[in-house]
Design a protein around this motif. Structure first.
Motif, PDB file in Angstrom:
ATOM      1  N   ASN A  33       0.727  -0.988  -0.137  1.00 55.72           N
ATOM      2  CA  ASN A  33       0.206  -0.412   0.300  1.00 55.72           C
ATOM      3  C   ASN A  33       1.145   1.200  -0.442  1.00 55.72           C
ATOM      4  O   ASN A  33       2.261   0.753   0.491  1.00 55.72           O
ATOM      5  CB  ASN A  33      -0.823   0.287   1.497  1.00 55.72           C
ATOM      6  N   PRO A  34       0.294   2.373  -0.217  1.00 60.62           N
ATOM      7  CA  PRO A  34       0.789   3.526  -0.089  1.00 60.62           C
ATOM      8  C   PRO A  34       1.174   4.256   1.069  1.00 60.62           C
ATOM      9  O   PRO A  34       0.910   3.843   2.061  1.00 60.62           O
ATOM     10  CB  PRO A  34       0.494   4.471  -1.468  1.00 60.62           C
ATOM     11  N   TYR A  35       2.322   5.729   0.554  1.00 55.37           N
ATOM     12  CA  TYR A  35       2.109   5.754   2.079  1.00 55.37           C
ATOM     13  C   TYR A  35       0.960   7.100   1.285  1.00 55.37           C
ATOM     14  O   TYR A  35       1.467   7.699   0.477  1.00 55.37           O
ATOM     15  CB  TYR A  35       3.986   6.295   2.315  1.00 55.37           C
ATOM     16  N   ALA A  36       0.459   7.863   2.556  1.00 54.99           N
ATOM     17  CA  ALA A  36      -0.246   9.070   2.926  1.00 54.99           C
ATOM     18  C   ALA A  36       0.063  10.664   3.360  1.00 54.99           C
ATOM     19  O   ALA A  36      -0.209  10.172   4.291  1.00 54.99           O
ATOM     20  CB  ALA A  36      -1.506   9.121   1.536  1.00 54.99           C
ATOM     21  N   VAL A  37      -0.780  11.633   3.165  1.00 53.34           N
ATOM     22  CA  VAL A  37      -0.827  12.268   4.240  1.00 53.34           C
ATOM     23  C   VAL A  37      -2.441  12.874   3.865  1.00 53.34           C
ATOM     24  O   VAL A  37      -3.317  13.296   2.356  1.00 53.34           O
ATOM     25  CB  VAL A  37       0.285  13.832   4.405  1.00 53.34           C
ATOM     26  N   VAL A  38      -2.838  12.779   5.433  1.00 51.81           N
ATOM     27  CA  VAL A  38      -4.298  13.859   5.144  1.00 51.81           C
ATOM     28  C   VAL A  38      -4.866  14.794   6.583  1.00 51.81           C
ATOM     29  O   VAL A  38      -4.089  14.637   6.753  1.00 51.81           O
ATOM     30  CB  VAL A  38      -5.466  12.534   5.002  1.00 51.81           C
ATOM     31  N   HIS A  39      -5.463  15.568   5.531  1.00 53.56           N
ATOM     32  CA  HIS A  39      -6.123  16.299   6.745  1.00 53.56           C
ATOM     33  C   HIS A  39      -7.232  15.421   8.072  1.00 53.56           C
ATOM     34  O   HIS A  39      -8.021  14.541   8.051  1.00 53.56           O
ATOM     35  CB  HIS A  39      -7.292  17.247   6.196  1.00 53.56           C
ATOM     36  N   ARG A  40      -6.997  15.673   9.126  1.00 58.10           N
ATOM     37  CA  ARG A  40      -7.583  15.038  10.395  1.00 58.10           C
ATOM     38  C   ARG A  40      -9.148  15.131   9.966  1.00 58.10           C
ATOM     39  O   ARG A  40      -9.710  14.053  10.080  1.00 58.10           O
ATOM     40  CB  ARG A  40      -6.884  15.291  11.077  1.00 58.10           C
ATOM     41  N   GLY A  41      -9.581  15.981  10.004  1.00 55.94           N
ATOM     42  CA  GLY A  41     -11.224  16.319   9.989  1.00 55.94           C
ATOM     43  C   GLY A  41     -11.534  15.293   8.646  1.00 55.94           C
ATOM     44  O   GLY A  41     -12.690  14.944   8.337  1.00 55.94           O
ATOM     45  N   ASP A  42     -10.530  15.225   7.434  1.00 56.39           N
ATOM     46  CA  ASP A  42     -11.228  14.495   6.217  1.00 56.39           C
ATOM     47  C   ASP A  42     -11.691  13.461   6.572  1.00 56.39           C
ATOM     48  O   ASP A  42     -12.613  12.152   5.869  1.00 56.39           O
ATOM     49  CB  ASP A  42     -10.673  14.988   5.045  1.00 56.39           C
ATOM     50  N   LEU A  43     -10.746  12.561   6.823  1.00 59.01           N
ATOM     51  CA  LEU A  43     -10.098  10.925   7.087  1.00 59.01           C
ATOM     52  C   LEU A  43     -11.595  10.875   8.271  1.00 59.01           C
ATOM     53  O   LEU A  43     -11.821  10.028   8.000  1.00 59.01           O
ATOM     54  CB  LEU A  43      -8.794  10.721   8.471  1.00 59.01           C
ATOM     55  N   HIS A  44     -11.319  11.551   9.542  1.00 60.47           N
ATOM     56  CA  HIS A  44     -12.816  11.483  10.355  1.00 60.47           C
ATOM     57  C   HIS A  44     -13.877  11.111   9.538  1.00 60.47           C
ATOM     58  O   HIS A  44     -15.030  10.761  10.306  1.00 60.47           O
ATOM     59  CB  HIS A  44     -12.441  12.753  11.414  1.00 60.47           C
ATOM     60  N   GLY A  45     -13.883  12.063   8.599  1.00 66.88           N
ATOM     61  CA  GLY A  45     -15.263  12.280   8.084  1.00 66.88           C
ATOM     62  C   GLY A  45     -15.659  11.203   6.682  1.00 66.88           C
ATOM     63  O   GLY A  45     -16.552  10.611   7.062  1.00 66.88           O
TER      64      GLY A  45
END
Length: 392
Positions: free
Chosen positions: A100-112
């Motif tokens: 799988n890849p490595y990524a960055v996300v906004h915490r709010g987007d992930l929670h959403g």
């Protein structure tokens, strides 16, 4: 239904992941969130391949992949000399090796993404404004005691209520978290405000004496996440307090000009004093178990807090599904998770001391050791964390 459901204290990433994981196994749950609404405080987080293994097991793989920014590398910069120490290529070889890849996300987007998945599942009930203060139990059920005096019944209780967990206080009865004295400041800025020569598609760490700076793109490159930390020997916990940029800059006057420039571009800074705990084995009290930061709060230096919580969630549901005995299922969950999470907790502290914040000969040794590694050797180094899925 009440007799079959599992109660989950906490509606953050770990609690919602637990509800989704249980639902995938046909187990109903009720998530009890203390805040008046479901949401996440904070900005960006990093997600290793192990997080994506979890997304697939939680049934939200496509949605999670759709909101992530896939960075090309992890870059370690010398905040004093203004040069790259080393980098880890996150391209095809990395993805093939770890699945799988490595990524960055906004915490709010992930929670959403997790919240939407929960709201759409018939086996999951969500309640906000419902703080679990404690519990009673017998050999058949658990009763969660809410702050307003209401009693809520279920088959088991999962404490996913974070660093200051009320459930943990009763399960473990231990002292407050360890205050590290490290203060982190966070800001999110529009991409056009990030210095053009630093708009790298990388999760970048500038390491300096008793301080560091992290930055990476978020939300489809609309913004950059800035996270800066220094040792100011803060004596007590603080979470989300607004601070002026002048206060942030105080800890970074000794680093190179380009690193200082990053901080000057930040806006609306908020501060957190970092806390963690020593690893423990006592995650369980009868029909009650801990998960995520309630079980194993850790420093940020391995970028694994959310990943470990999601792994916990998947492992919990899997362990319960493989036995008719709740006691045996919870014990299996704990046994499968304690050593892995303890390693991440302790490695996170060590990373802060030896990679992020070293000075003088200590930093020179870090640079020499890390520069000498080939890309294949870096993948070997990460094998323990990413090589398995942390779930089986």
């Amino acid at each position: 239904m009440d007799a079959d459901r599992i109660l989950i204290a906490g509606g953050g990433i770990g609690g919602l992941a637990a509800a989704l994981a249980l639902a995938q196994k046909g187990v109903p749950s009720l998530v009890l969130e203390r805040a008046s609404r479901f949401g996440e405080i904070g900005a960006g987080i990093q997600l290793g391949p192990n997080a994506f293994h979890c997304f697939d097991r939680l049934g939200v793989g496509p949605a999670a992949r759709g909101m992530a920014v896939y960075v090309d590398s992890l870059r370690l910069m010398d905040a004093m000399a203004d040069g790259e120490i080393c980098h880890i290529d996150l391209g095809e070889t990395f993805r093939t090796r770890f699945g799988n890849p490595y990524a960055v996300v906004h915490r709010g987007d992930l929670h959403g993404v997790l919240l939407k998945g929960c709201r759409e599942h018939a086996l999951i009930e969500l309640r906000s404004g419902a703080e679990v203060k404690g519990y009673d139990q017998d050999d058949k059920a658990v009763t969660a005691k809410l702050a307003d005096g209401e009693l809520v019944h279920g088959r088991a209780l999962i404490g996913a209520d974070g660093l200051w967990s009320n459930v943990r206080r009763q399960v473990v009865g231990d002292i407050p978290p360890r205050v590290s004295g490290h203060t982190t400041y966070r800001s999110v800025i529009p991409t056009e405000q990030m210095p053009e020569d630093l708009r790298w598609n990388a999760a970048t760490l500038w390491a300096g004496p008793k301080c560091h700076i992290v930055h990476y793109p978020l939300s489809g490159w609309k913004v950059f996440n800035l996270v800066v930390t220094y040792h100011n020997h803060a004596p007590e916990p603080v979470a989300g307090k607004p601070v002026p940029v002048e206060e942030v800059r105080k800890g970074f006057t000794h680093v190179c000009e380009r690193a200082q420039e990053i901080i000057r571009h930040g806006k609306d800074w908020h501060m957190w004093v970092l806390c963690d705990r020593d690893p423990i084995e006592g995650w369980i009290d009868g029909r009650v178990a801990l998960l995520g930061d309630a079980a194993h709060p850790m420093m940020q230096y391995m970028a694994q807090g959310a990943c470990m919580a999601m792994e916990d969630a998947v492992c919990l549901a899997d362990s319960l599904s493989k036995t008719q005995s709740l006691d045996a299922g919870l014990a299996t969950y704990r046994d499968r998770r304690v050593l892995r999470t303890a390693r991440v907790q302790l490695m996170s502290r060590a990373m802060g001391d030896h990679v992020y914040h070293s000075a003088g000969p200590h930093a020179a040794l870090r640079n020499a050791l890390m520069t000498a590694k080939s890309q294949d050797q870096w993948l070997d180094t990460l094998e323990w964390l990413y090589g398995g899925n942390g779930l089986d």
